[in-house]
Scaffold this active site. Structure first.
Site, PDB file in Angstrom:
ATOM      1  N   SER A 217       0.849  -1.183   0.000  1.00 35.62           N
ATOM      2  CA  SER A 217       0.000   0.000   0.000  1.00 35.62           C
ATOM      3  C   SER A 217       0.892   1.243   0.000  1.00 35.62           C
ATOM      4  O   SER A 217       1.795   1.347   0.839  1.00 35.62           O
ATOM      5  CB  SER A 217      -0.896  -0.041   1.227  1.00 35.62           C
ATOM      6  OG  SER A 217      -1.614   1.147   1.286  1.00 35.62           O
ATOM      7  N   GLY A 218       0.685   2.118  -0.900  1.00 33.01           N
ATOM      8  CA  GLY A 218       1.460   3.355  -0.952  1.00 33.01           C
ATOM      9  C   GLY A 218       2.694   3.248  -1.827  1.00 33.01           C
ATOM     10  O   GLY A 218       3.474   4.190  -1.932  1.00 33.01           O
TER      11      GLY A 218
ATOM     12  N   THR B  94      -1.497   2.709  -8.018  1.00 33.55           N
ATOM     13  CA  THR B  94      -2.576   3.461  -8.677  1.00 33.55           C
ATOM     14  C   THR B  94      -1.978   4.506  -9.610  1.00 33.55           C
ATOM     15  O   THR B  94      -2.423   4.671 -10.742  1.00 33.55           O
ATOM     16  CB  THR B  94      -3.472   4.113  -7.610  1.00 33.55           C
ATOM     17  OG1 THR B  94      -3.923   3.075  -6.746  1.00 33.55           O
ATOM     18  CG2 THR B  94      -4.649   4.803  -8.235  1.00 33.55           C
TER      19      THR B  94
ATOM     20  N   ASN C 293      -0.991   5.471   3.214  1.00 33.71           N
ATOM     21  CA  ASN C 293      -1.142   6.156   1.913  1.00 33.71           C
ATOM     22  C   ASN C 293      -2.295   7.142   2.010  1.00 33.71           C
ATOM     23  O   ASN C 293      -3.395   6.785   2.451  1.00 33.71           O
ATOM     24  CB  ASN C 293      -1.424   5.080   0.848  1.00 33.71           C
ATOM     25  CG  ASN C 293      -1.543   5.680  -0.545  1.00 33.71           C
ATOM     26  OD1 ASN C 293      -1.467   6.885  -0.710  1.00 33.71           O
ATOM     27  ND2 ASN C 293      -1.734   4.824  -1.528  1.00 33.71           N
TER      28      ASN C 293
ATOM     29  N   SER D 230      -5.235   5.843  -0.533  1.00 34.70           N
ATOM     30  CA  SER D 230      -5.114   4.384  -0.621  1.00 34.70           C
ATOM     31  C   SER D 230      -6.365   3.796  -1.280  1.00 34.70           C
ATOM     32  O   SER D 230      -7.497   4.159  -0.936  1.00 34.70           O
ATOM     33  CB  SER D 230      -4.947   3.829   0.780  1.00 34.70           C
ATOM     34  OG  SER D 230      -4.835   2.432   0.711  1.00 34.70           O
ATOM     35  N   SER D 231      -6.145   2.908  -2.263  1.00 31.56           N
ATOM     36  CA  SER D 231      -7.289   2.274  -2.918  1.00 31.56           C
ATOM     37  C   SER D 231      -7.876   1.281  -1.936  1.00 31.56           C
ATOM     38  O   SER D 231      -7.170   0.401  -1.449  1.00 31.56           O
ATOM     39  CB  SER D 231      -6.833   1.520  -4.161  1.00 31.56           C
ATOM     40  OG  SER D 231      -5.961   2.328  -4.899  1.00 31.56           O
TER      41      SER D 231
ATOM     42  N   GLY E 244      -2.799  -2.916  -2.141  1.00 29.36           N
ATOM     43  CA  GLY E 244      -1.500  -3.562  -1.905  1.00 29.36           C
ATOM     44  C   GLY E 244      -1.498  -4.370  -0.616  1.00 29.36           C
ATOM     45  O   GLY E 244      -2.376  -4.230   0.238  1.00 29.36           O
TER      46      GLY E 244
ATOM     47  N   GLU F  65      -0.975  -5.346   2.954  1.00 28.74           N
ATOM     48  CA  GLU F  65      -0.883  -4.445   4.106  1.00 28.74           C
ATOM     49  C   GLU F  65      -0.780  -5.185   5.426  1.00 28.74           C
ATOM     50  O   GLU F  65      -1.355  -6.251   5.599  1.00 28.74           O
ATOM     51  CB  GLU F  65      -2.023  -3.418   4.152  1.00 28.74           C
ATOM     52  CG  GLU F  65      -3.257  -3.739   3.432  1.00 28.74           C
ATOM     53  CD  GLU F  65      -4.327  -2.648   3.482  1.00 28.74           C
ATOM     54  OE1 GLU F  65      -4.054  -1.522   3.034  1.00 28.74           O
ATOM     55  OE2 GLU F  65      -5.425  -2.957   3.960  1.00 28.74           O
TER      56      GLU F  65
HETATM   57  N1  LIG Z   1       5.389   8.151 -10.056  1.00 27.55           N
HETATM   58  C1  LIG Z   1       5.058   8.921  -9.038  1.00 27.55           C
HETATM   59  N2  LIG Z   1       5.447  10.214  -9.058  1.00 27.55           N
HETATM   60  C2  LIG Z   1       5.135  11.012  -8.025  1.00 27.55           C
HETATM   61  N3  LIG Z   1       4.453  10.617  -6.928  1.00 27.55           N
HETATM   62  C3  LIG Z   1       4.050   9.330  -6.864  1.00 27.55           C
HETATM   63  C4  LIG Z   1       4.325   8.426  -7.924  1.00 27.55           C
HETATM   64  N4  LIG Z   1       3.813   7.241  -7.579  1.00 27.55           N
HETATM   65  C5  LIG Z   1       3.215   7.407  -6.349  1.00 27.55           C
HETATM   66  N5  LIG Z   1       3.365   8.651  -5.940  1.00 27.55           N
HETATM   67  C6  LIG Z   1       2.868   9.220  -4.667  1.00 27.55           C
HETATM   68  O1  LIG Z   1       2.615   8.159  -3.789  1.00 27.55           O
HETATM   69  C7  LIG Z   1       1.263   8.182  -3.376  1.00 27.55           C
HETATM   70  C8  LIG Z   1       0.731   6.760  -3.241  1.00 27.55           C
HETATM   71  O2  LIG Z   1       0.645   6.150  -4.484  1.00 27.55           O
HETATM   72  P1  LIG Z   1      -0.534   5.188  -4.890  1.00 27.55           P
HETATM   73  O3  LIG Z   1      -1.798   5.701  -4.407  1.00 27.55           O
HETATM   74  O4  LIG Z   1      -0.362   4.918  -6.295  1.00 27.55           O
HETATM   75  O5  LIG Z   1      -0.178   3.919  -4.064  1.00 27.55           O
HETATM   76  P2  LIG Z   1      -0.836   2.492  -4.180  1.00 27.55           P
HETATM   77  O6  LIG Z   1       0.241   1.560  -4.448  1.00 27.55           O
HETATM   78  O7  LIG Z   1      -1.935   2.541  -5.109  1.00 27.55           O
HETATM   79  O8  LIG Z   1      -1.381   2.277  -2.724  1.00 27.55           O
HETATM   80  P3  LIG Z   1      -2.691   1.504  -2.256  1.00 27.55           P
HETATM   81  O9  LIG Z   1      -2.362   0.074  -2.325  1.00 27.55           O
HETATM   82  O10 LIG Z   1      -2.846   1.974  -0.899  1.00 27.55           O
HETATM   83  O11 LIG Z   1      -3.722   1.925  -3.141  1.00 27.55           O
HETATM   84  C9  LIG Z   1       0.520   8.975  -4.379  1.00 27.55           C
HETATM   85  O12 LIG Z   1      -0.567   9.613  -3.801  1.00 27.55           O
HETATM   86  C10 LIG Z   1       1.585   9.966  -4.838  1.00 27.55           C
HETATM   87  O13 LIG Z   1       1.598  11.065  -3.991  1.00 27.55           O
HETATM   88 MG   LIG Z   2      -3.887   2.381  -5.015  1.00 28.10          MG
END
Ligand SMILES: Nc1ncnc2c1ncn2[C@@H]1O[C@H](COP(=O)(O)OP(=O)(O)OP(=O)(O)O)[C@@H](O)[C@H]1O
Ligand SMILES: [Mg+2]
Length: 1107
Positions: free
Chosen positions: A110-111, A115, A160, A163-164, A390, A392
């Site tokens: 997660s994070g 996404t 996050n 977080s999705s 993700g 967790e």
């Molecule tokens: N390529 C990137 N460039 C800049 N910031 C990023 C990038 N990827 C992720 N982030 C930052 O990290 C944060 C978390 O990313 P994201 O929501 O994609 O995580 P996730 O893997 O989907 O988590 P979850 O499993 O909780 O959904 C985003 O809100 C963003 O601020």
């Molecule tokens: Mg996500």
């Protein structure tokens, strides 16, 4: 010169190594160091072969610009430095060009950035695939589905901020050209417990905060909401605001996105009404109330909130209130209602809120799918993007985490399977010997969870369905019995004594060693959450709502469709949908993005080695590299390999004419690379050790420098030579031009000199000739002049002589004349005085006469005989002359006029003259006849077939043929008769038949009588005793009386040589057989117009009244 193609490579300007397969030495430290080095240089992407490792930078990097998109577009995977765009491009191109369905699997904690990565992939594909209004709309709708789903399905967690809280798999569909057609989204189990309760430091789903911050006062009022977060029990307060997140702005984005995706205004409104209702449900509170029979009951504390919810959703308040107080259980046609105590009432409330929200979320997904689904039924190519929650590990992990982690476990498995399979297949395909590599296979953990008999999910389902008392503890007990011996299952209560003394493991928990680490699950709530129970009273109450969306969300509330069968449990549903997903993924070509979280602080620039090391371990990345390298670290198609290194060998540089493989063989032999270091596949060269590759790279670099020098040298030489040749050529051109110019000048000079000399000579010659000509001419002229002078002298002399002669002659004549004059004068003087007076008078008279005639000559009138003009008389003594002259002139012009006549005209004028002599001043009818020409034959007998007989009977020339009226002697009435006059006879015939009635020879006509008046009556008297006289005289009337009488007179005269007697009198006698009747003409009235009327007065009198 052949065009030089610039080929770049992943290996150019590399920081660390771009592909971990090339890492040397390969161990955990160097792996992490390489990642760190790259991360510090903003290189967040690194490859393991075709797998992309992505480290979350936690800040925006300038590597996603449209220019970058263009840079990576249509480039080979290893051509540029590692990037998520390279993977996206590879996937899109093999979908488009090789017709292979693709899936992009994004995994990580997660994070870690899953996404974001999925959005980057989608935006890249959107940017490079087809263009056009329709395609753009599809793209826009696909992209805009993200903000909507994120608002409703994402929340801030401790790990996050976005977080999705649901799993998402999106199939993007393309046509054969690679243009997007639409998409299908599948969602997996929303973490709905978050609606009613959030762990400390976390928030509810974004949409609640977005509405309260971003909606206008008006809109909030409509939804019966207040802007204050603290008013709502369901909103965790300690982190209502998230740094760097503008909920109000996001709300606007979401509404806009909903509009683009295709939500109608009323649908959007309904969605927000449901959200508001969920929020307000949390504010309903219950208080205990005891009944006399000892049963616990609950009562709603403040009904205001309930009232507003009912208004918002259109549910009858009493129905909802009852649903919160009672629970009806139906079994075998029996209905039993029990009251709910306070705890049960709260449970019911929360269950309703969770269900309402999660069903709304599913409805949203369905609604979006409706909008974005492909409109055509043509065959589609599919690119699936999987972005699932993700892995967790929280402090308190419950059923949701168990489900989420199970899902990640499955994904890891598919990764292991597909990567190894793919690798293995490649070696077999290429005919390379393959040695098996050990790696951790998590199938055993998957089995622990999903096994149909002994799996945890199966246990849970069994427990939920079992009759009797079922609690979370009984479930744990069962787990302890069944799974105790499993390697990855840990529990204090299990018979296995391993964990009996493990104080870190509470009694109410069990622990699973996941691939990504150990997770301890609180067993509390597992049974309830798996049952996912909503009291039927509540679903029926919802179904009764007049709010169409809410009604549609609870179809099972319809009493007509009561289903006593238990719905499938949450766990089994999830297991089934994960199994479907896995099947789906296995049919597609996988592309992996493995997201790594660099730190737990959500901060940029921090690289926590331990955290990264943990992720690398459980993701099995090192194994991944090893597997990749076990055979060969690097592989490349023969063509690009030869292209890259051909400069290292003389045979292959600059061109290799044979097959690429042979070229590579020659190249490697030349470089003396040990045989065990490489192997030739069918289409690729496989390099075992990265060192070999680096050696090749170093040699290439060195060689490139040499080549650069060589190229520079050759170029300089070429440049100088070219310049020299150019100058030489120029010099020749200039010289030739100059020579030509000089020659031209010289020639012109000679030419002009020649012309001058020539002109001088010609001038001199001409002048000489002129002089000669002039001399000649002067000589000629002198002779002429001399001759002229001589002739002049002669002539003058002759003239003088002639003049002398003439003068002498003239003198004689003058003298003679003088002498004669003198003689006449002397004679004349003798007579002059005696005759002078008479002579002057005669002369004057003569002069006047002469003048008179000359003037008359000019004043003569016209030649018309009727012209009465005559000039005035000038002198009295010429009066008689003047008159006589007028008369003579008139006679003369009359003669002139007559002379013009033809014989016919002469005859006519003779007749007219005759008529004038006979009737002028005698009969009043005459003047009118003067202007009328005499025609004679008014009736054309010969042309009318009716009168053929009459024509045949008369063989003489007809002088008159006319219709006349014959007056009846008895009554004076008129009858039409044809009157014919021939040379010898007068005939009367019937007008209709043409039969001759009477015929009288002209000799028998005695006389003709007529009146003096203006009428056409006339009587033809016959000689007594003649043949025709028997019938008596004729009394006739005619329109052309004057003409008839004249012609009768003339004809008679010419035939009988006797003048016909014409009597003009207003009273005459007519012999009718025996009687003589007097015809009397009187002045009559104008009654009958101008026609005279004839009346018989008595036996002896016939009266004609003439108007
Ligand atoms: N390529 C990137 N460039 C800049 N910031 C990023 C990038 N990827 C992720 N982030 C930052 O990290 C944060 C978390 O990313 P994201 O929501 O994609 O995580 P996730 O893997 O989907 O988590 P979850 O499993 O909780 O959904 C985003 O809100 C963003 O601020
Ligand atoms: Mg996500």
């Amino acid at each position: 010169m052949a065009k030089m193609e610039v080929k770049t490579s992943l290996l150019d300007n590399m920081i660390g190594v771009g592909d971990m397969v090339l890492l040397e030495p390969l161990d955990e430290d160097s792996f992490i160091n390489n990642l760190k080095k790259r991360y510090d240089h903003n290189e967040v992407y690194t490859y393991i072969g075709s797998v992309v490792i992505s480290i979350n930078p936690y800040r925006s990097l300038p590597i996603y610009t449209p220019e970058k998109v263009e840079e990576y577009r249509n480039r080979n995977f290893y051509e540029l430095s590692p990037h998520i765009f390279a993977l996206s491009d590879e996937a899109y191109r093999s979908l488009r060009d090789q017709d292979k369905d693709q899936c992009i699997l994004i995994t990580g904690e997660s994070g870690a950035g899953k996404t974001e990565a999925s959005k980057l992939v989608m935006s890249y594909v959107a940017a490079v695939c087809g263009k056009g209004a329709e395609v753009n709309q599809v793209k826009e709708q696909l992209l805009q589905s993200n903000p909507v789903l994120e608002a409703f399905g994402n929340a801030k967690t401790v790990r996050n901020d976005n977080s999705s809280r649901f799993g998402k798999y999106m199939d993007i569909e393309f046509d054969f050209k690679g243009d997007p057609l639409g998409g299908v989204i599948s969602n997996y189990l929303l973490e709905k417990s978050r609606v009613v309760k959030q762990p400390r430091g976390e928030r509810n789903f974004h949409i609640f905060y977005q509405i309260l911050s971003g909606a206008s006062e008006d809109f909030l009022c409509k939804l019966k909401l207040e802007r204050d977060f603290s008013r709502y029990n369901y909103l965790g307060l300690d982190s209502a605001k998230v740094n760097g997140v503008d909920d109000a702005a996001n709300f606007r984005t979401v509404r806009n996105a909903m509009q683009i995706v295709g939500f109608m205004d009323h649908e959007t409104q309904s969605v927000f009404e449901v959200v508001a209702a969920v929020l307000k449900l949390g504010n309903i509170e219950f208080k205990p109330e005891s009944r006399v029979n000892g049963l616990d009951e609950s009562k709603i504390k403040d009904k205001n909130e309930l009232k507003e919810i009912c208004e918002l959703t259109g549910i009858d308040q009493s129905v909802l209130e009852r649903a919160f107080s009672f629970r009806t259980v139906e079994a075998k046609q029996e209905k039993v209602s029990t009251t709910l105590n306070v705890a049960q009432a709260y449970y019911a409330r929360d269950a309703l809120a969770k269900n309402l929200y999660s069903r709304l979320f599913s409805w949203l997904v369905t609604r979006i799918n409706e909008s974005i689904k492909a409109q055509t039924k043509v065959r589609k190519k599919v690119m699936g993007v999987l972005d699932i929650y993700g892995f967790e590990i929280f402090e308190d992990n419950s059923f949701e985490q168990f489900i989420i982690n199970y899902c990640n476990e499955k994904l890891q498995q598919i990764f292991i399977e597909l990567t190894l399979k793919e690798e293995q297949e490649e070696y077999i395909r290429e005919g390379i010997e393959w040695t098996h590599i050990e790696y951790f296979n998590n199938a055993i953990i998957c089995d622990l969870i999903e096994n149909n008999q002994t799996g945890i999910l199966a246990m849970l389902d069994e427990e939920c369905l079992r009759p009797g008392t079922v609690t979370d503890d009984t479930f744990l007990e069962k787990l302890n019995q069944v799974c105790a011996t499993h390697q990855h299952f840990e529990s204090r209560m299990s018979k296995c004594s391993r964990f009996l003394n493990d104080t870190t493991l509470p009694h109410s928990c069990f622990r699973i060693q996941h691939y990504a680490g150990k997770v301890m699950y609180q067993v509390e709530g597992f049974v309830d959450k798996n049952n996912d129970l909503l009291y039927r009273d509540l679903s029926q109450a919802m179904w009764k709502a007049s709010h169409s969306l809410i009604k549609a969300l609870f179809p099972e509330g319809n009493p007509a469709k009561i289903n006593l069968k238990r719905p499938p449990t949450a766990g089994s549903q999830f297991k089934a949908s994960v199994a479907t997903l896995m099947k789906n993924l296995q049919t597609k070509n996988p592309n992996y993005i493995r997201c790594i979280k660099p730190n737990d602080k959500k901060a940029a620039h921090i690289f926590n080695d331990a955290l990264v090391c943990h992720q690398i371990r459980y993701l099995g990345l090192l194994e991944n590299v090893r597997v990749r390298r076990a055979g060969y670290a690097f592989r490349q198609m023969y063509e690009p390999c030869l292209e890259r290194y051909k400069m290292l060998c003389k045979q292959t540089w600059p061109h290799w004419r044979g097959p690429a493989r042979a070229g590579v063989e020659v190249l490697f032999n030349e470089l003396e690379i040990p045989e065990e270091e490489f192997s030739f596949g069918r289409s690729k060269i496989f390099i075992r050790n990265p060192r070999t590759l680096f050696k090749l790279e170093d040699l290439r670099k060195q060689r490139l420098e040499d080549l650069a020098t060589l190229i520079e040298k050759i170029y300089r030489g070429w440049k100088c030579r070219t310049r020299f040749l150019l100058m030489k050529k120029s010099q020749i051109v200039i010289a030739s031009w100059y020579r030509r110019y000089a020659q031209q000048k010289k020639y012109q000079k000679i030419k002009s000199s020649a012309i001058i000399v020539q002109s001088y000579i010609r001038g001199w010659k001409a002048r000489k000739l002129l002089r000669e000509l002039k001399h000649q001419k002067r000589c000629n002229e002198a002779a002429t002049i001399i001759a002229a002078y001589w002739h002049g002298t002669q002539a003058r002399r002759e003239l003088r002589r002639l003049k002398e002669e003439a003068r002498n002659k003239h003198a004689i004549a003058v003298i003679w004349a003088y002498w004669l004059g003198y003689k006449v004068r002397r004679e004349y003087r003798k007579f002059f005085r005696a005759n002078a007076g008479r002579k002057i008078y005669e002369f004057t008279l003569q002069r006047l006469m002469q003048k008179y005639f000359l003037e008359m000559k000019n004043k003569m009138p016209s030649l018309s005989p009727i012209d009465k003009n005559w000039p005035a008389r000038p002198y009295l003594f010429l009066d008689s002359t003047h008159k006589e002259l007028k008369r003579i002139f008139h006679l003369w012009r009359c003669k002139k006029y007559r002379d013009q006549f033809t014989d016919q005209q002469k005859l006519i004028y003779e007749e007219k003259l005759e008529a004038s002599e006979l009737f002028k001043d005698k009969k009043a009818l005459y003047p009118a006849s003067v202007g009328q020409p005499f025609q004679g034959a008014y009736l054309e007998i010969s042309k009318n077939p009716k009168y053929k007989k009459l024509k045949d009977a008369v063989d003489e020339k007809i002088i008159i043929a006319e219709v006349v009226n014959k007056i009846n002697r008895a009554n004076g009435k008129a009858t039409s008769r044809i009157f014919l006059l021939t040379k010898n006879n007068v005939l009367l015939a019937d007008q209709k038949s043409g039969n001759i009635k009477s015929e009288v020879p002209l000799g028998d006509v005695a006389k003709v009588s007529m009146s003096s008046q203006n009428d056409g009556f006339f009587a033809v008297h016959l000689k007594e005793g003649s043949g025709a006289a028997g019938k008596g005289d004729f009394l006739l009337s005619s329109d052309h009386l004057i003409e008839m009488a004249t012609k009768l007179y003339r004809t008679t005269l010419s035939q009988t040589k006797q003048k016909l007697n014409i009597e003009i009198s207003d009273e005459f006698l007519v012999q009718f057989r025996q009687d003589k009747v007097c015809v009397k003409f009187i002045q009559g009235s104008q009654k009958n117009g101008n026609i005279p009327t004839c009346k018989r007065k008595n036996n002896r009198l016939l009266e004609v009244a003439v108007p």
